[in-house]
Design an enzyme around this catalytic site. Structure first.
Site, PDB file in Angstrom:
ATOM      1  N   GLY A 275      41.363  40.739  44.193  1.00 25.86           N
ATOM      2  CA  GLY A 275      42.165  40.184  45.292  1.00 25.86           C
ATOM      3  C   GLY A 275      43.116  41.269  45.782  1.00 25.86           C
ATOM      4  O   GLY A 275      43.820  41.891  44.966  1.00 25.86           O
ATOM      5  N   ALA A 276      43.120  41.516  47.091  1.00 30.29           N
ATOM      6  CA  ALA A 276      43.824  42.689  47.627  1.00 30.29           C
ATOM      7  C   ALA A 276      45.293  42.807  47.186  1.00 30.29           C
ATOM      8  O   ALA A 276      45.693  43.844  46.643  1.00 30.29           O
ATOM      9  CB  ALA A 276      43.686  42.703  49.149  1.00 30.29           C
TER      10      ALA A 276
ATOM     11  N   ARG B 284      38.245  50.818  43.228  1.00 33.64           N
ATOM     12  CA  ARG B 284      37.661  50.008  44.306  1.00 33.64           C
ATOM     13  C   ARG B 284      38.175  50.569  45.635  1.00 33.64           C
ATOM     14  O   ARG B 284      39.390  50.720  45.812  1.00 33.64           O
ATOM     15  CB  ARG B 284      38.052  48.520  44.149  1.00 33.64           C
ATOM     16  CG  ARG B 284      37.490  47.903  42.863  1.00 33.64           C
ATOM     17  CD  ARG B 284      37.608  46.395  42.875  1.00 33.64           C
ATOM     18  NE  ARG B 284      36.652  45.790  43.776  1.00 33.64           N
ATOM     19  CZ  ARG B 284      36.694  44.501  44.133  1.00 33.64           C
ATOM     20  NH1 ARG B 284      37.653  43.714  43.689  1.00 33.64           N
ATOM     21  NH2 ARG B 284      35.783  44.006  44.942  1.00 33.64           N
TER      22      ARG B 284
ATOM     23  N   GLN C   6      33.838  33.720  43.661  1.00 39.08           N
ATOM     24  CA  GLN C   6      35.297  33.528  43.623  1.00 39.08           C
ATOM     25  C   GLN C   6      35.697  32.164  44.179  1.00 39.08           C
ATOM     26  O   GLN C   6      36.691  31.569  43.750  1.00 39.08           O
ATOM     27  CB  GLN C   6      36.007  34.621  44.433  1.00 39.08           C
ATOM     28  CG  GLN C   6      35.920  36.017  43.861  1.00 39.08           C
ATOM     29  CD  GLN C   6      34.738  36.792  44.400  1.00 39.08           C
ATOM     30  OE1 GLN C   6      33.704  36.228  44.748  1.00 39.08           O
ATOM     31  NE2 GLN C   6      34.869  38.089  44.479  1.00 39.08           N
TER      32      GLN C   6
ATOM     33  N   ASP D 168      41.205  42.019  53.061  1.00 43.64           N
ATOM     34  CA  ASP D 168      41.337  43.170  52.163  1.00 43.64           C
ATOM     35  C   ASP D 168      41.903  44.374  52.887  1.00 43.64           C
ATOM     36  O   ASP D 168      42.491  45.264  52.271  1.00 43.64           O
ATOM     37  CB  ASP D 168      39.983  43.514  51.535  1.00 43.64           C
ATOM     38  CG  ASP D 168      39.632  42.455  50.528  1.00 43.64           C
ATOM     39  OD1 ASP D 168      39.075  41.416  50.924  1.00 43.64           O
ATOM     40  OD2 ASP D 168      39.985  42.626  49.350  1.00 43.64           O
TER      41      ASP D 168
ATOM     42  N   ASN E  87      37.087  41.727  55.099  1.00 37.89           N
ATOM     43  CA  ASN E  87      37.306  40.720  54.046  1.00 37.89           C
ATOM     44  C   ASN E  87      35.985  40.465  53.331  1.00 37.89           C
ATOM     45  O   ASN E  87      34.945  41.055  53.663  1.00 37.89           O
ATOM     46  CB  ASN E  87      37.868  39.433  54.663  1.00 37.89           C
ATOM     47  CG  ASN E  87      38.355  38.443  53.607  1.00 37.89           C
ATOM     48  OD1 ASN E  87      39.047  38.823  52.657  1.00 37.89           O
ATOM     49  ND2 ASN E  87      37.987  37.182  53.736  1.00 37.89           N
TER      50      ASN E  87
HETATM   51  O1  MRU Z   1      36.186  41.307  45.620  1.00 36.80           O
HETATM   52  P1  MRU Z   1      37.490  40.549  45.575  1.00 36.80           P
HETATM   53  O2  MRU Z   1      37.417  39.276  44.805  1.00 36.80           O
HETATM   54  O3  MRU Z   1      38.632  41.435  45.143  1.00 36.80           O
HETATM   55  O4  MRU Z   1      37.731  40.180  47.090  1.00 36.80           O
HETATM   56  C1  MRU Z   1      38.813  39.353  47.450  1.00 36.80           C
HETATM   57  C2  MRU Z   1      38.811  38.982  48.868  1.00 36.80           C
HETATM   58  O5  MRU Z   1      37.957  39.375  49.629  1.00 36.80           O
HETATM   59  C3  MRU Z   1      39.968  38.163  49.348  1.00 36.80           C
HETATM   60  O6  MRU Z   1      39.586  37.328  50.395  1.00 36.80           O
HETATM   61  C4  MRU Z   1      41.054  39.114  49.864  1.00 36.80           C
HETATM   62  O7  MRU Z   1      41.339  40.084  48.899  1.00 36.80           O
HETATM   63  C5  MRU Z   1      42.294  38.405  50.220  1.00 36.80           C
HETATM   64  S1  MRU Z   1      43.172  37.951  48.775  1.00 36.80           S
HETATM   65  C6  MRU Z   1      44.688  37.327  49.166  1.00 36.80           C
END
Ligand code: MRU
Length: 339
Positions: free
Chosen positions: A47-48, A89, A196, A237, A246
């Site tokens: 999550g970003a 990442r 997720q 993201d 995203n």
């Molecule tokens: O691969 P992830 O689970 O890190 O990706 C998360 C997302 O794409 C979320 O939508 C994004 O980070 C927003 S989180 C507030």
């Protein structure tokens, strides 16, 4: 969920292992930059905005446990840790933003006492974490003004408390509307391949008693065609000058939303903004094929099949009705005024 997803405690970082949710609640105690990098790569932490805080705490761990004798040595160690984290990442900009915030603060400081520098790094990491919770609360407040009684809101992936230090971005908007007493319902997409939505978003919402219905990603068109949803809120993201980047699947939802005239909102703190760059300049993370060919370790496709596994996609801003951040609600064309 009022508890924080990540916390600094006496030289250790405590966080929840998100790969084990929703069935097991395993708390991780991370003690080094290397362990943090591993937790990020394996998506125990994800999550970003949470990646931003995790990157900051990786530097705090490095500083706290350092045996450096000079400021130069310590800065070199911090730079090495930063490089390790940068390689984990590539897409969520928060990770890079948090590292830059800390390194800039330290490079500007006149201090030569090493204990003071270490304290500063830890304080700065804690500030980044605190600010995230505050930003999400504001995003919730602003965003809730777009939500009406009776709305059915579709969200994708997990942009909740688990994806942030606390409260969440897209789920922060939903949470705030719910706390204001609005009678809303949520539709959560499962979000293949890492699930997720199925594992984390439903878990968070059910914990708070917010009505949620789970669908597979390929049901989105049908749901809109049947008018079973009237608003969409997702996280981000990275928000660049021409697009929102995203979780893979966001673009499909946005295009369908435009076709069906359903408002499409993006909720994200300004730490997710990267307006000096365009989508062409961003690396979209490509993850391992086995995430697609296997479900929980069990193969579901013929051995050796070719696979594509981009973790994110690019939604041009023309598909976005509004961006909700801690400074307010903006039309995409007005983002440049934010500086
Ligand atoms: O691969 P992830 O689970 O890190 O990706 C998360 C997302 O794409 C979320 O939508 C994004 O980070 C927003 S989180 C507030």
């Amino acid at each position: 969920m009022n508890k924080r997803t990540i916390e600094w405690k006496n030289g250790k970082v405590r966080t929840i292992d998100q790969t084990k949710l929703p069935h097991e609640q395993v708390i991780l105690e991370i003690t080094s930059c290397r362990e943090m990098a591993e937790a990020i790569k394996t998506m125990k932490i994800r999550g970003a905005p949470l990646l931003g805080a995790a990157a900051a705490y990786a530097l705090a761990l490095k500083a706290y446990h350092s045996k450096a004798k000079t400021k130069e040595q310590l800065l070199k160690e911090l730079e090495e840790c930063a490089e390790t984290i940068r390689k984990t990442r590539p897409t969520a900009v928060n990770l890079f933003w948090a590292i830059d915030q800390i390194l800039e603060k330290i490079s500007n400081v006149k201090e030569t006492n090493l204990n003071d520098i270490v304290r500063l790094v830890v304080e700065e990491a804690n500030r980044i974490a605190d600010d995230d919770v505050e930003a999400n609360r504001k995003i919730g407040e602003y965003g809730a003004s777009l939500i009406r009684d009776g709305d059915v809101i579709l969200t994708h992936c997990n942009a909740g408390a688990l994806a942030t230090v606390g409260y969440g971005t897209a789920l922060g908007v939903i949470r705030a509307a719910w706390e204001q007493g609005k009678k809303i319902r949520v539709i959560a997409t499962e979000t293949r391949p890492k699930l997720q939505g199925a594992r984390l978003t439903t878990y968070e919402l059910m914990e708070e008693g917010i009505p949620v219905t789970l669908i597979t990603d390929n049901m989105v068109g049908y749901i809109m065609y049947r008018k079973l949803v009237n608003k969409i809120v997702v996280g981000a993201d990275r928000i660049v000058s021409d697009a929102v980047i995203n979780k893979i699947g966001t673009y499909t939802i946005a295009v369908l939303a435009k076709e069906h005239k359903i408002p499409f909102y993006v909720a994200a703190p300004t730490s997710t903004f990267d307006l000096k760059h365009s989508s062409k300049e961003v690396t979209i993370e490509e993850r391992k094929p086995d995430e697609v060919t296997c479900v929980f370790g069990k193969p579901i496709a013929p051995k050796g099949v070719k696979v594509l596994n981009p973790a994110f996609d690019i939604t041009p801003l023309e598909y976005v009705d509004a961006i909700i951040c801690e400074k307010g609600i903006f039309k995409p064309r007005d983002l440049k005024n934010l500086g």
